[in-house]
Design a protein around this motif. Structure first.
Motif, PDB file in Angstrom:
ATOM      1  N   VAL A 106       4.130  11.208 -21.517  1.00 21.82           N
ATOM      2  CA  VAL A 106       4.886  11.665 -22.692  1.00 21.82           C
ATOM      3  C   VAL A 106       3.982  12.464 -23.637  1.00 21.82           C
ATOM      4  CG1 VAL A 106       6.335  10.978 -24.648  1.00 21.82           C
ATOM      5  CG2 VAL A 106       6.410   9.644 -22.522  1.00 21.82           C
ATOM      6  N   ILE A 107       2.768  11.977 -23.857  1.00 25.58           N
ATOM      7  CA  ILE A 107       1.917  12.663 -24.841  1.00 25.58           C
ATOM      8  C   ILE A 107       0.924  13.629 -24.172  1.00 25.58           C
ATOM      9  CG2 ILE A 107       0.258  12.364 -26.721  1.00 25.58           C
ATOM     10  CD1 ILE A 107       3.057  11.443 -27.476  1.00 25.58           C
ATOM     11  N   ALA A 108      -0.010  13.110 -23.374  1.00 21.96           N
ATOM     12  CA  ALA A 108      -1.071  13.992 -22.838  1.00 21.96           C
ATOM     13  C   ALA A 108      -0.456  15.118 -21.997  1.00 21.96           C
ATOM     14  CB  ALA A 108      -2.073  13.171 -22.048  1.00 21.96           C
ATOM     15  N   ASN A 109       0.278  14.713 -20.962  1.00 22.93           N
ATOM     16  CA  ASN A 109       1.064  15.669 -20.175  1.00 22.93           C
ATOM     17  C   ASN A 109       2.502  15.261 -20.413  1.00 22.93           C
ATOM     18  OD1 ASN A 109      -1.403  16.259 -18.774  1.00 22.93           O
ATOM     19  ND2 ASN A 109      -0.966  14.543 -17.425  1.00 22.93           N
ATOM     20  N   PRO A 110       3.321  15.989 -20.964  1.00 19.80           N
ATOM     21  CA  PRO A 110       3.210  17.420 -21.181  1.00 19.80           C
ATOM     22  C   PRO A 110       2.794  17.860 -22.586  1.00 19.80           C
ATOM     23  CG  PRO A 110       5.477  16.753 -21.395  1.00 19.80           C
ATOM     24  CD  PRO A 110       4.689  15.509 -21.142  1.00 19.80           C
ATOM     25  N   LEU A 111       2.956  17.038 -23.624  1.00 14.32           N
ATOM     26  CA  LEU A 111       2.869  17.588 -24.982  1.00 14.32           C
ATOM     27  C   LEU A 111       1.574  18.376 -25.223  1.00 14.32           C
ATOM     28  CD1 LEU A 111       4.416  17.768 -27.656  1.00 14.32           C
ATOM     29  CD2 LEU A 111       3.303  15.662 -28.378  1.00 14.32           C
ATOM     30  N   PHE A 112       0.408  17.723 -25.062  1.00 11.13           N
ATOM     31  CA  PHE A 112      -0.846  18.424 -25.385  1.00 11.13           C
ATOM     32  C   PHE A 112      -1.123  19.555 -24.384  1.00 11.13           C
ATOM     33  CE2 PHE A 112      -2.670  14.343 -27.473  1.00 11.13           C
ATOM     34  CZ  PHE A 112      -1.741  14.484 -28.496  1.00 11.13           C
ATOM     35  N   TRP A 113      -0.889  19.232 -23.103  1.00 15.16           N
ATOM     36  CA  TRP A 113      -1.149  20.275 -22.089  1.00 15.16           C
ATOM     37  C   TRP A 113      -0.307  21.519 -22.380  1.00 15.16           C
ATOM     38  CZ3 TRP A 113      -4.331  20.717 -17.739  1.00 15.16           C
ATOM     39  CH2 TRP A 113      -4.042  21.791 -16.907  1.00 15.16           C
ATOM     40  N   PHE A 114       0.967  21.286 -22.710  1.00 16.93           N
ATOM     41  CA  PHE A 114       1.861  22.423 -22.964  1.00 16.93           C
ATOM     42  C   PHE A 114       1.445  23.195 -24.219  1.00 16.93           C
ATOM     43  CE2 PHE A 114       5.902  22.616 -20.341  1.00 16.93           C
ATOM     44  CZ  PHE A 114       5.303  22.029 -19.240  1.00 16.93           C
ATOM     45  N   ILE A 115       1.032  22.474 -25.255  1.00 14.09           N
ATOM     46  CA  ILE A 115       0.572  23.169 -26.472  1.00 14.09           C
ATOM     47  C   ILE A 115      -0.663  24.004 -26.149  1.00 14.09           C
ATOM     48  CG2 ILE A 115      -0.630  22.783 -28.675  1.00 14.09           C
ATOM     49  CD1 ILE A 115       1.353  20.476 -29.184  1.00 14.09           C
ATOM     50  N   GLN A 116      -1.591  23.416 -25.431  1.00 12.26           N
ATOM     51  CA  GLN A 116      -2.868  24.096 -25.237  1.00 12.26           C
ATOM     52  C   GLN A 116      -2.806  25.224 -24.211  1.00 12.26           C
ATOM     53  OE1 GLN A 116      -5.211  20.067 -26.046  1.00 12.26           O
ATOM     54  NE2 GLN A 116      -6.561  21.786 -25.814  1.00 12.26           N
ATOM     55  N   PRO A 166     -16.730  11.739 -23.810  1.00  9.93           N
ATOM     56  CA  PRO A 166     -15.301  11.581 -23.477  1.00  9.93           C
ATOM     57  C   PRO A 166     -14.778  12.905 -22.909  1.00  9.93           C
ATOM     58  CG  PRO A 166     -15.772  10.991 -25.782  1.00  9.93           C
ATOM     59  CD  PRO A 166     -16.960  11.743 -25.259  1.00  9.93           C
ATOM     60  N   GLN A 167     -14.005  12.805 -21.835  1.00 12.49           N
ATOM     61  CA  GLN A 167     -13.533  14.015 -21.164  1.00 12.49           C
ATOM     62  C   GLN A 167     -12.063  14.306 -21.462  1.00 12.49           C
ATOM     63  OE1 GLN A 167     -15.777  15.903 -18.979  1.00 12.49           O
ATOM     64  NE2 GLN A 167     -17.062  14.574 -20.225  1.00 12.49           N
ATOM     65  N   ASP A 168     -11.842  15.469 -22.027  1.00 13.69           N
ATOM     66  CA  ASP A 168     -10.523  16.092 -22.019  1.00 13.69           C
ATOM     67  C   ASP A 168      -9.481  15.512 -22.969  1.00 13.69           C
ATOM     68  OD1 ASP A 168      -9.629  18.423 -21.015  1.00 13.69           O
ATOM     69  OD2 ASP A 168      -9.192  17.721 -19.018  1.00 13.69           O
ATOM     70  N   TYR A 169      -8.281  16.042 -22.839  1.00 13.56           N
ATOM     71  CA  TYR A 169      -7.221  15.847 -23.828  1.00 13.56           C
ATOM     72  C   TYR A 169      -6.579  14.467 -23.777  1.00 13.56           C
ATOM     73  CZ  TYR A 169      -4.460  16.986 -19.721  1.00 13.56           C
ATOM     74  OH  TYR A 169      -3.923  16.981 -18.458  1.00 13.56           O
ATOM     75  N   HIS A 170      -6.917  13.679 -22.771  1.00  9.95           N
ATOM     76  CA  HIS A 170      -6.383  12.316 -22.737  1.00  9.95           C
ATOM     77  C   HIS A 170      -7.082  11.440 -23.772  1.00  9.95           C
ATOM     78  CE1 HIS A 170      -6.398  14.023 -18.615  1.00  9.95           C
ATOM     79  NE2 HIS A 170      -5.125  13.673 -18.680  1.00  9.95           N
TER      80      HIS A 170
END
Ligand code: ADQ
Length: 533
Positions: A106-116, A166-170
């Motif tokens: 719900v949050i990491a994929n898709p919200l952040f991925w889609f924004i970025q 820490p790695q990435d948008y998660h």
């Protein structure tokens, strides 16, 4: 500054640091055997390779989510404690199925991925609903806190430098929670594998989520990005949305509440030696000869991607159709091959995207094929040997993402290709900044421009093809994933030497408490989330 090649053992440090990696996906996958022990499978990603090499000489702890059922069982059997596995230390975090789904799907994929990757069709999506907010508090915040707690609990009493990556948008909120627990005695240095767009893209996020992410990243010592453009965009985003953040004219430094945070580019690369070895393996050679049989004398236009809207697979097909319409002389003489790995099939947009790709490919074949020629072939599946085999044979490698942190396919292809193939590269892939000069570069939205670039590549004189291909291969050979990681460790160590003398009373950043406060306990449970990605 120490000099290394990518195959070195890494720099020697005066004080042996403890290196901690935190990532959603860990380096190993476990499966339970009948006798109660576990089979361990090592992941193939670049970070695992880089860390594996480093772990031969340094202490490395990896903290990751338990993803498979076997991972959960393994973590449970070891009472959620740190264990030594194949030369490094590992701690897996178990979360509930619901918490994982909320965090990941719900949050990491898709919200952040889609924004970025700037994928939203904003007149319709996204709608940030009560469910999204719930997923933020009960999934994303909770998971990030779990990671920080697990790291803090695993750190021994030591005067050695401790560096946490820490790695990435998660894991955007991990720096904040870590600083809260550990103060200034650790270096925190996230690396973001995906693009960081400018301030406008972030307006989609509600203010308190946006501020929580920025404030957390500014609790780091340094934030690593793929390109200088991403680093600069981060500086601009902080300045735009945080009234107390200043850059004093700098493009790579933010000053925020007594802290100086660097935004640095560390372009990721591939494991050159390993990719070359895989290219020579018998299994790969067999696949090369099978593919050669299928392609015959035709020119191969290849793409290799996860099934992912940001990779722009649909527009690639559209350009191919337009090429066959505009330049009929290529009909029967070219072959498009798309090797596609299913990805995030739990997210609706991804399922729809695959359906659209298959429909478009079917339409092209229906329109142009004859008894001897099928213009497009799509192979869905995860077979790295086949991908490396096909990369040896392309005449054109189509890499046209809408946005991409780096794009490793461009680098793998340039390294192993045997035909002096031409790289067609989107100006919005991170790889553009390193490889663009020797590629044909295209706007991912410009179908006409892509058609012209494909035609140019198909008719390019052999000596120009050779010059470009050799230059690309040379560039990829000079870089490497170990070097990428060592550069980050070196920067952190240099800073930690001076940090030792810093004022230890430096304040913990004031985050937006409301957006960071969690409403669920986040206690581990025995339920197993589904394997994703
Ligand atoms: P990804 O978006 O996954 O990574 P990419 O960099 O292209 O994208 O890496 C994909 C990897 O999977 C490559 O090694 C590729 O060969 C392999 N792969 C892709 N399709 C395949 C197929 N059909 N069969 C087998 N293997 C396949 C994220 C960011 C990128 C960034 C990397 C690393 O989105 O921008 O480059 O992390 O930081």
């Amino acid at each position: 500054m120490m000099q290394q090649t990518d195959n070195d053992d890494g720099p020697e440090y005066s004080k042996n640091p403890l290196i901690i990696i935190a990532s959603n996906r860990g380096p190993f996958t476990f499966s339970a055997k009948a006798d109660g022990s576990f089979a361990v499978k090592r992941g193939a990603g670049g970070l695992v390779t880089a860390l594996g090499a480093l772990a031969e000489h340094h202490e490395v702890l990896w903290v990751a989510s338990a993803l498979s059922r076997g991972d959960h069982e393994w973590a449970k059997q070891h009472q959620d404690r740190v264990q030594a596995v194949e030369g490094m230390y590992l701690r897996l975090i178990r979360s509930t199925r619901t918490c994982f789904q909320q965090h990941y799907n719900v949050i990491a994929n898709p919200l952040f991925w889609f924004i970025q990757h700037q994928l939203w069709d904003t007149s319709r999506t996204p709608s940030i609903t009560r469910k999204t907010w719930q997923a933020w508090h009960e999934g994303y915040v909770v998971t990030n806190k779990q990671f920080a707690d697990a790291i803090a609990e695993s750190i021994p009493q030591t005067d050695r430098p401790i560096i946490i990556f820490p790695q990435d948008y998660h894991l955007y909120l991990v720096p904040y929670f870590l600083r809260e627990r550990l103060g200034e005695r650790v270096q925190i240095q996230p690396f973001l594998h995906i693009p960081w767009p400018g301030p406008d893209a972030w307006r989609i996020l509600p203010e308190s989520m946006r501020v929580a992410i920025l404030v957390s990243l500014l609790a780091s010592d340094r934030v690593g990005f793929q390109t200088k453009k991403d680093a600069f965009n981060f500086v601009q985003t902080c300045r735009f949305y945080l009234p107390d953040a200043h850059s004093h004219g700098s493009r790579d430094t933010i000053y925020y509440r007594g802290r100086e945070v660097k935004a640095r580019a560390y372009p990721i690369s591939i494991d050159v030696k390993k990719v070359e070895e895989i290219a020579e393996e018998p299994q790969t050679r067999l696949l090369v000869s099978q593919l050669l049989n299928a392609i015959g004398e035709r020119s191969l236009i290849l793409r290799v991607d996860r099934i992912e809207p940001s990779k722009n697979i649909l527009r690639g097909l559209e350009a191919y159709r337009a090429l066959l319409e505009t330049y009929p002389e290529h009909r029967g003489k070219v072959q498009m091959l798309a090797l596609l790995v299913p990805s995030r099939m739990g997210v609706d947009e991804y399922q729809d995207y695959l359906r659209d790709i298959m429909a478009e490919a079917g339409m092209i074949n229906a329109q142009f094929s004859d008894e001897f020629w099928e213009p497009v072939r799509i192979i869905v599946g995860d077979n790295y040997h086949r991908a490396i085999a096909a990369m040896q044979l392309y005449d054109i490698l189509l890499v046209n993402p809408i946005a991409d942190g780096m794009n490793l396919v461009a680098k793998e292809g340039a390294l192993v290709n045997h035909r002096n193939g031409v790289l067609l590269l989107s100006e919005h892939a991170g790889a553009f900044y390193e490889l663009g000069e020797h590629a044909l570069t295209v706007s991912p939205f410009d179908i006409h421009g892509t058609v012209e670039a494909i035609h140019q590549a198909l008719t390019m004189p052999p000596n120009e093809r050779q010059r470009r291909a050799e230059a690309l291969r040379g560039l990829v050979r000079q870089s490497g994933v170990r070097r990428w990681f060592y550069a980050q460790v070196e920067d952190a160590l240099r800073a930690s030497t001076s940090q030792a003398s810093k004022d230890s009373t430096s304040e913990t950043p004031e985050a937006s408490k409301s957006a960071l406060s969690s409403t669920a306990s986040g206690a581990p449970s025995d339920s197993t989330p589904t394997d994703s990605e």
